[in-house]
Design a protein around this motif. Sequence first.
Motif, PDB file in Angstrom:
ATOM      1  N   ASP A 210      33.589 -14.190  14.244  1.00 59.71           N
ATOM      2  CA  ASP A 210      34.083 -13.216  15.221  1.00 59.71           C
ATOM      3  C   ASP A 210      33.015 -12.226  15.682  1.00 59.71           C
ATOM      4  O   ASP A 210      33.307 -11.270  16.386  1.00 59.71           O
ATOM      5  N   GLY A 211      31.765 -12.440  15.266  1.00 59.15           N
ATOM      6  CA  GLY A 211      30.687 -11.543  15.660  1.00 59.15           C
ATOM      7  C   GLY A 211      30.437 -10.410  14.684  1.00 59.15           C
ATOM      8  O   GLY A 211      29.529  -9.614  14.875  1.00 59.15           O
TER       9      GLY A 211
ATOM     10  N   PHE B  29      31.311  -4.950   4.595  1.00 56.20           N
ATOM     11  CA  PHE B  29      32.179  -5.852   5.343  1.00 56.20           C
ATOM     12  C   PHE B  29      32.243  -5.511   6.820  1.00 56.20           C
ATOM     13  O   PHE B  29      32.274  -4.345   7.195  1.00 56.20           O
ATOM     14  N   GLY B  30      32.337  -6.542   7.630  1.00 50.52           N
ATOM     15  CA  GLY B  30      32.726  -6.415   9.026  1.00 50.52           C
ATOM     16  C   GLY B  30      31.860  -5.532   9.887  1.00 50.52           C
ATOM     17  O   GLY B  30      32.381  -4.749  10.668  1.00 50.52           O
ATOM     18  N   ILE B  31      30.534  -5.659   9.763  1.00 49.80           N
ATOM     19  CA  ILE B  31      29.656  -4.849  10.608  1.00 49.80           C
ATOM     20  C   ILE B  31      29.085  -5.708  11.727  1.00 49.80           C
ATOM     21  O   ILE B  31      28.842  -6.893  11.553  1.00 49.80           O
ATOM     22  N   SER B  32      28.910  -5.101  12.879  1.00 53.36           N
ATOM     23  CA  SER B  32      28.239  -5.817  13.952  1.00 53.36           C
ATOM     24  C   SER B  32      26.738  -5.734  13.700  1.00 53.36           C
ATOM     25  O   SER B  32      26.250  -4.802  13.069  1.00 53.36           O
ATOM     26  N   LYS B  33      26.024  -6.734  14.125  1.00 56.91           N
ATOM     27  CA  LYS B  33      24.562  -6.794  13.947  1.00 56.91           C
ATOM     28  C   LYS B  33      24.175  -6.741  12.473  1.00 56.91           C
ATOM     29  O   LYS B  33      23.370  -5.919  12.047  1.00 56.91           O
ATOM     30  N   GLY B  34      24.758  -7.612  11.677  1.00 52.29           N
ATOM     31  CA  GLY B  34      24.465  -7.656  10.248  1.00 52.29           C
ATOM     32  C   GLY B  34      23.017  -8.005   9.960  1.00 52.29           C
ATOM     33  O   GLY B  34      22.444  -7.540   8.985  1.00 52.29           O
ATOM     34  N   GLY B  35      22.408  -8.820  10.817  1.00 46.51           N
ATOM     35  CA  GLY B  35      20.999  -9.168  10.640  1.00 46.51           C
ATOM     36  C   GLY B  35      20.106  -7.952  10.777  1.00 46.51           C
ATOM     37  O   GLY B  35      19.127  -7.796  10.036  1.00 46.51           O
ATOM     38  N   TYR B  36      20.448  -7.081  11.703  1.00 44.39           N
ATOM     39  CA  TYR B  36      19.682  -5.847  11.882  1.00 44.39           C
ATOM     40  C   TYR B  36      19.818  -4.963  10.641  1.00 44.39           C
ATOM     41  O   TYR B  36      18.836  -4.416  10.144  1.00 44.39           O
ATOM     42  N   PHE B  37      21.040  -4.835  10.130  1.00 46.34           N
ATOM     43  CA  PHE B  37      21.264  -4.053   8.913  1.00 46.34           C
ATOM     44  C   PHE B  37      20.437  -4.615   7.754  1.00 46.34           C
ATOM     45  O   PHE B  37      19.801  -3.866   7.023  1.00 46.34           O
ATOM     46  N   GLU B  38      20.449  -5.932   7.604  1.00 42.50           N
ATOM     47  CA  GLU B  38      19.706  -6.564   6.520  1.00 42.50           C
ATOM     48  C   GLU B  38      18.207  -6.305   6.646  1.00 42.50           C
ATOM     49  O   GLU B  38      17.535  -5.974   5.663  1.00 42.50           O
ATOM     50  N   SER B  39      17.679  -6.387   7.858  1.00 40.34           N
ATOM     51  CA  SER B  39      16.243  -6.140   8.041  1.00 40.34           C
ATOM     52  C   SER B  39      15.879  -4.687   7.786  1.00 40.34           C
ATOM     53  O   SER B  39      14.854  -4.381   7.172  1.00 40.34           O
TER      54      SER B  39
END
Length: 164
Positions: A132-133, A147-157
């Motif tokens: 669901d994005g 849970f349920g954050i948009s732009k999870g890749g950005y958060f991880e980086s």
Amino acid sequence: MHEDDLKEFVQAGVRADEELLWFGQPQFSRIWQREYRSRITKLFLLAAVLAVLLNIITFTFFGLSTILNIVLIVAIGGVILRFCWIYYLGRRLVYVLTSKRLVFFLESAKPIEYKSFPLDKLGEPKLARGTDGYDDVFFSDVKEVVFGISKGGYFESVLLRGKI
């Protein structure tokens, strides 16, 4: 909450010796699904069902029992309070990543620190992309999940850069 208001709210909760790296709110439905399926919710629901059944059986064979009615009211009240907590958590939770820790704030008149984890205690992040994005980020050393954050890749980086 509006983005500027959320930023002011987060800044009020961040310590003076920390730098704000990222913040965001989870998607409500992800929090609702997770908490609805949790053990504590199942325990509350089971207690309410058992109280109802016990009340029906007792009323059928022995008549009305005041003590069992009180137990029934307490059990149903516990279920209602649990669902209110899930709703409050889903609407008011804010994830904040600073230069020193990952913090879960609850939004109220002032930021309430719900959970806090030093960055060196989180372990390795693992990103789970949602269809669901909205993404989830799991951590190897703690049992908490963002849970349920948009732009999870950005958060991880940002998290990996903050740990360096």
